[in-house]
Motif scaffolding. Structure first.
Motif, PDB file in Angstrom:
ATOM      1  N   VAL A 100      21.977   1.330  41.872  1.00 30.34           N
ATOM      2  CA  VAL A 100      21.973   2.507  42.657  1.00 30.34           C
ATOM      3  C   VAL A 100      22.419   3.795  42.022  1.00 30.34           C
ATOM      4  N   PRO A 101      22.009   4.835  42.301  1.00 25.91           N
ATOM      5  CA  PRO A 101      22.653   6.091  41.441  1.00 25.91           C
ATOM      6  C   PRO A 101      23.917   6.345  42.243  1.00 25.91           C
ATOM      7  N   ALA A 102      24.941   6.698  41.206  1.00 27.41           N
ATOM      8  CA  ALA A 102      26.152   6.918  41.718  1.00 27.41           C
ATOM      9  C   ALA A 102      26.645   8.462  41.484  1.00 27.41           C
ATOM     10  N   THR A 103      27.681   8.918  42.250  1.00 26.11           N
ATOM     11  CA  THR A 103      28.086  10.266  41.582  1.00 26.11           C
ATOM     12  C   THR A 103      29.358  10.064  40.898  1.00 26.11           C
ATOM     13  N   TRP A 104      29.324  10.473  39.718  1.00 28.71           N
ATOM     14  CA  TRP A 104      30.630  10.177  39.025  1.00 28.71           C
ATOM     15  C   TRP A 104      31.698  11.278  38.576  1.00 28.71           C
ATOM     16  N   ALA A 118      18.818   5.771  54.706  1.00 28.33           N
ATOM     17  CA  ALA A 118      17.642   6.221  53.589  1.00 28.33           C
ATOM     18  C   ALA A 118      17.999   5.681  52.327  1.00 28.33           C
ATOM     19  N   VAL A 119      19.210   5.525  51.824  1.00 27.97           N
ATOM     20  CA  VAL A 119      19.172   4.813  50.569  1.00 27.97           C
ATOM     21  C   VAL A 119      18.828   3.333  50.674  1.00 27.97           C
ATOM     22  N   SER A 120      19.037   2.653  51.696  1.00 24.34           N
ATOM     23  CA  SER A 120      18.744   1.266  51.869  1.00 24.34           C
ATOM     24  C   SER A 120      17.085   1.234  51.944  1.00 24.34           C
ATOM     25  N   ASP A 121      16.328   2.211  52.419  1.00 29.03           N
ATOM     26  CA  ASP A 121      15.120   2.045  52.230  1.00 29.03           C
ATOM     27  C   ASP A 121      14.306   2.164  50.699  1.00 29.03           C
ATOM     28  N   LEU A 153      23.694 -13.053  54.829  1.00 21.64           N
ATOM     29  CA  LEU A 153      24.530 -14.192  55.401  1.00 21.64           C
ATOM     30  C   LEU A 153      23.641 -14.874  56.269  1.00 21.64           C
ATOM     31  N   HIS A 154      22.737 -15.850  55.749  1.00 22.92           N
ATOM     32  CA  HIS A 154      21.672 -16.561  56.251  1.00 22.92           C
ATOM     33  C   HIS A 154      20.438 -15.410  56.504  1.00 22.92           C
ATOM     34  N   GLU A 155      20.679 -14.392  56.592  1.00 20.33           N
ATOM     35  CA  GLU A 155      19.625 -13.403  56.437  1.00 20.33           C
ATOM     36  C   GLU A 155      20.130 -12.006  55.921  1.00 20.33           C
ATOM     37  N   HIS A 156      19.226 -11.102  55.719  1.00 19.49           N
ATOM     38  CA  HIS A 156      19.774 -10.051  55.119  1.00 19.49           C
ATOM     39  C   HIS A 156      19.998  -8.824  56.155  1.00 19.49           C
ATOM     40  N   GLY A 157      21.144  -8.342  55.948  1.00 22.71           N
ATOM     41  CA  GLY A 157      21.299  -7.260  56.868  1.00 22.71           C
ATOM     42  C   GLY A 157      21.498  -5.890  56.166  1.00 22.71           C
ATOM     43  N   ASP A 158      21.022  -4.878  57.018  1.00 23.01           N
ATOM     44  CA  ASP A 158      21.353  -3.510  56.361  1.00 23.01           C
ATOM     45  C   ASP A 158      22.948  -3.314  56.380  1.00 23.01           C
ATOM     46  N   VAL A 159      23.344  -2.525  55.583  1.00 17.66           N
ATOM     47  CA  VAL A 159      24.695  -1.847  55.404  1.00 17.66           C
ATOM     48  C   VAL A 159      24.726  -0.283  55.369  1.00 17.66           C
ATOM     49  N   THR A 160      25.870   0.135  55.951  1.00 20.70           N
ATOM     50  CA  THR A 160      26.032   1.363  56.008  1.00 20.70           C
ATOM     51  C   THR A 160      27.539   1.554  55.404  1.00 20.70           C
ATOM     52  N   VAL A 161      27.699   1.725  54.147  1.00 17.24           N
ATOM     53  CA  VAL A 161      28.971   1.808  53.619  1.00 17.24           C
ATOM     54  C   VAL A 161      29.234   2.912  52.478  1.00 17.24           C
ATOM     55  N   GLU A 162      30.530   3.082  52.087  1.00 14.66           N
ATOM     56  CA  GLU A 162      30.825   4.019  50.998  1.00 14.66           C
ATOM     57  C   GLU A 162      31.559   2.814  49.836  1.00 14.66           C
ATOM     58  N   SER A 196      33.717  -0.145  52.002  1.00 13.73           N
ATOM     59  CA  SER A 196      34.110  -0.186  53.413  1.00 13.73           C
ATOM     60  C   SER A 196      32.763   0.604  54.027  1.00 13.73           C
ATOM     61  N   GLY A 197      32.657   0.064  55.475  1.00 20.39           N
ATOM     62  CA  GLY A 197      31.816   0.596  56.301  1.00 20.39           C
ATOM     63  C   GLY A 197      31.184  -0.370  57.303  1.00 20.39           C
ATOM     64  N   SER A 198      30.032  -0.614  57.641  1.00 23.35           N
ATOM     65  CA  SER A 198      29.419  -1.665  58.492  1.00 23.35           C
ATOM     66  C   SER A 198      28.306  -2.274  57.937  1.00 23.35           C
ATOM     67  N   ALA A 199      28.014  -3.410  58.422  1.00 15.09           N
ATOM     68  CA  ALA A 199      27.139  -4.254  58.108  1.00 15.09           C
ATOM     69  C   ALA A 199      26.282  -5.072  59.282  1.00 15.09           C
ATOM     70  N   GLN A 200      24.948  -5.128  59.126  1.00 15.58           N
ATOM     71  CA  GLN A 200      24.216  -5.918  60.443  1.00 15.58           C
ATOM     72  C   GLN A 200      24.348  -7.346  60.161  1.00 15.58           C
ATOM     73  N   VAL A 201      24.925  -8.138  61.168  1.00 11.33           N
ATOM     74  CA  VAL A 201      25.020  -9.540  60.924  1.00 11.33           C
ATOM     75  C   VAL A 201      24.426 -10.005  62.382  1.00 11.33           C
ATOM     76  N   SER A 202      23.437 -10.642  62.150  1.00  8.74           N
ATOM     77  CA  SER A 202      22.371 -11.298  63.513  1.00  8.74           C
ATOM     78  C   SER A 202      22.242 -10.183  64.674  1.00  8.74           C
ATOM     79  N   GLY A 203      21.725  -8.841  63.969  1.00 11.96           N
ATOM     80  CA  GLY A 203      21.451  -8.024  64.770  1.00 11.96           C
ATOM     81  C   GLY A 203      22.744  -7.036  65.588  1.00 11.96           C
ATOM     82  N   HIS A 204      23.911  -7.346  65.128  1.00 10.32           N
ATOM     83  CA  HIS A 204      25.022  -6.669  65.387  1.00 10.32           C
ATOM     84  C   HIS A 204      25.813  -5.912  64.419  1.00 10.32           C
TER      85      HIS A 204
END
Length: 133
Positions: free
Chosen positions: A62-66, A78-81, A89-98, A110-118
């Motif tokens: 993934v490209p970074a800002t240096w 958008a980045v995840s796409d 964690l037994h299935e792939h979940g999206d993340v929104t993180v920095e 840090s941020g959030s991750a989808q686990v079992s739809g939550h």
């Protein structure tokens, strides 16, 4: 210093299975794995007691800002796409993180991750460098 906190559960960091790579063009690839010991320590009433394998967060090329030696990556839908990023964690979940990477000191995600739809809060910190075991 190392931690892999998902929700309120610290899965610790398996340093031998985790890696951080920076390509010559500045693309960042990160794999951070929790530990089997943390999974085995889960009680039946813990929120991730159903897990039989530790979580793995992955960010691939993934490209970074240096700014000097510090890289910042903001990962949203958008980045995840466009890139191979997520939490497994037994299935792939999206993340929104920095992600902040200071190659000489630490990786922080840090941020959030989808686990079992939550959405679950996620906070990962790993001291660098990661040395081969």
């Amino acid at each position: 210093m190392d931690r892999f906190v998902l929700g309120n559960t610290d899965f610790a960091v398996d340093r031998s299975a985790s890696s951080v790579q920076v390509a010559p063009d500045g693309l960042v690839t990160v794999v951070v794995c929790g530990t089997n010991e943390a999974v085995d320590a889960q009680r039946d009433t813990d929120p991730f007691s159903w897990a039989i394998h530790p979580p793995t967060l992955y960010v691939t090329a993934v490209p970074a800002t240096w700014t000097g030696d510090v890289a910042t990556v903001r990962i949203d839908e958008a980045v995840s796409d466009l890139y191979d990023v997520g939490l497994y964690l037994h299935e792939h979940g999206d993340v929104t993180v920095e992600l902040t990477l200071d190659r000489a000191r630490a990786l922080h995600i840090s941020g959030s991750a989808q686990v079992s739809g939550h959405a679950e809060p996620i906070d990962i910190k790993v001291g660098l460098p990661l040395l081969p075991s």
